[in-house]
Design an enzyme around this catalytic site. Structure first.
Site, PDB file in Angstrom:
ATOM      1  N   LEU A 130      45.049  42.009  49.245  1.00 35.37           N
ATOM      2  CA  LEU A 130      46.498  42.121  49.776  1.00 35.37           C
ATOM      3  C   LEU A 130      46.656  43.469  49.571  1.00 35.37           C
ATOM      4  CD1 LEU A 130      47.434  39.308  46.326  1.00 35.37           C
ATOM      5  CD2 LEU A 130      46.901  39.119  49.430  1.00 35.37           C
TER       6      LEU A 130
ATOM      7  N   MET B 243      44.395  35.698  52.722  1.00 35.24           N
ATOM      8  CA  MET B 243      43.289  35.744  52.441  1.00 35.24           C
ATOM      9  C   MET B 243      42.650  36.876  51.336  1.00 35.24           C
ATOM     10  SD  MET B 243      41.582  34.659  56.520  1.00 35.24           S
ATOM     11  CE  MET B 243      41.306  36.031  56.802  1.00 35.24           C
TER      12      MET B 243
ATOM     13  N   HIS C  70      51.532  42.236  52.424  1.00 37.40           N
ATOM     14  CA  HIS C  70      51.808  41.587  51.675  1.00 37.40           C
ATOM     15  C   HIS C  70      52.457  41.225  50.895  1.00 37.40           C
ATOM     16  CE1 HIS C  70      46.921  40.734  52.855  1.00 37.40           C
ATOM     17  NE2 HIS C  70      47.050  39.977  53.433  1.00 37.40           N
TER      18      HIS C  70
END
Ligand code: PAF
Length: 285
Positions: free
Chosen positions: A33, A30, A37
């Site tokens: 980051l 989503m 991530h």
């Protein structure tokens, strides 16, 4: 690196890669980051010829009183990070691209989605399963990478892939933590300085729980008491849940057995944070 906003653009690129025999890895996110991530992107880069990162704040996985509007967004910074980690394509669709007028079909998971975050956030996993299924259909990845911090999400996605015979392998990657132990999360950005300090209570409880289980504690109630004492000692913390569940079924257990998930969600001020650990019983000799 390319940034695509439409499903057609992504399909066109994927078709080219597949025609050239390249394997595709997907990291669904989503956005906003962080190093968690980045570890997923690095794992994808290692394992696949082409890497796609989706950046989409999925409206249908947020409840009416949740933080959809305030969820942090910074596509420029995300794109720079993706580029630095060797990502080939960022997919950043609009909500209309993903859910055009008349959208009417959802994917739900049953028992696995009824406990933990599923109990606290009704409809959340329906939103997750629906968007992840769409992303799998759009990107057609060989491998898809998810973080272990959302352990229930990972179990649900693996179950969905198995149950619906989706042609993708789901890879779970370890939790990434700050130096002081706080699990990386885009939501950490909501915390004030005092809350950031208070948030350490989650990883302190996790570490203490882990030590207790490793030292032989097998009673779920006693383990929860020990961890709750730590969580409740922090005035800025309000426990949403602390559960010991079977790591495959997500159902509560009394005794800590072969693969137990100890998962917690705690509000620090108005920010809801999650953390967990998995205990695998070492094989006996
Ligand atoms: O874990 C997340 O960030 C989201 O739930 C996901 C998997 C990207 C679906 O929106």
């Amino acid at each position: 690196m390319r940034i695509a906003t439409t499903i057609d653009e992504v399909r066109e690129q994927i078709a080219q890669w597949k025609a050239a025999g390249r394997t595709v890895g997907l990291v669904p996110t989503m956005g906003y980051l962080h190093e968690g991530h980045q570890s997923l992107m690095d794992a994808a880069r290692q394992a696949c010829d082409a890497v796609v990162v989706s950046v989409f704040v999925n409206p249908i996985q947020f409840g009416p009183n949740e933080d959809f509007d305030n969820y942090p967004r910074d596509l420029e910074r995300d794109a720079e990070l993706c580029e630095a980690h060797g990502v080939d394509l960022v997919f950043h669709p609009s909500a209309d691209e993903m859910y055009p007028a008349g959208f009417n079909t959802y994917v739900t998971a049953d028992a696995l989605a009824e406990t933990l975050c599923g109990a606290s956030r009704p409809g959340h996993f329906r939103g997750v399963c629906t968007v992840v299924t769409k992303l799998f259909n759009i990107v057609q990845p060989d491998l898809a990478f998810f973080g272990q911090k959302d352990a229930q999400q990972l179990a649900i996605v693996k179950g969905m892939v198995r149950d619906l015979n989706l042609p993708v392998r789901v890879v779970g990657c370890p939790i990434v933590r700050e130096d002081d132990g706080l699990a990386k999360s885009s939501r950490n950005t909501y915390l004030s300085a005092a809350e950031r300090q208070a948030a350490l209570v989650l990883s302190r409880a996790v570490a203490a729980g882990q030590r207790a289980v490793e030292a032989g504690e097998r009673d779920a109630h006693a383990l929860k008491r020990l961890m709750l004492d730590i969580l409740e000692s922090e005035p800025l913390a309000r426990v949403d849940y602390l559960e010991v569940v079977d790591g495959l079924t997500m159902q509560p257990v009394e005794r800590i057995g072969s693969a137990a998930l100890v998962a917690l969600a705690v509000y620090i001020g108005s920010t809801r944070l999650i953390d967990n650990f998995i205990f695998e019983e070492p094989p006996c000799c």
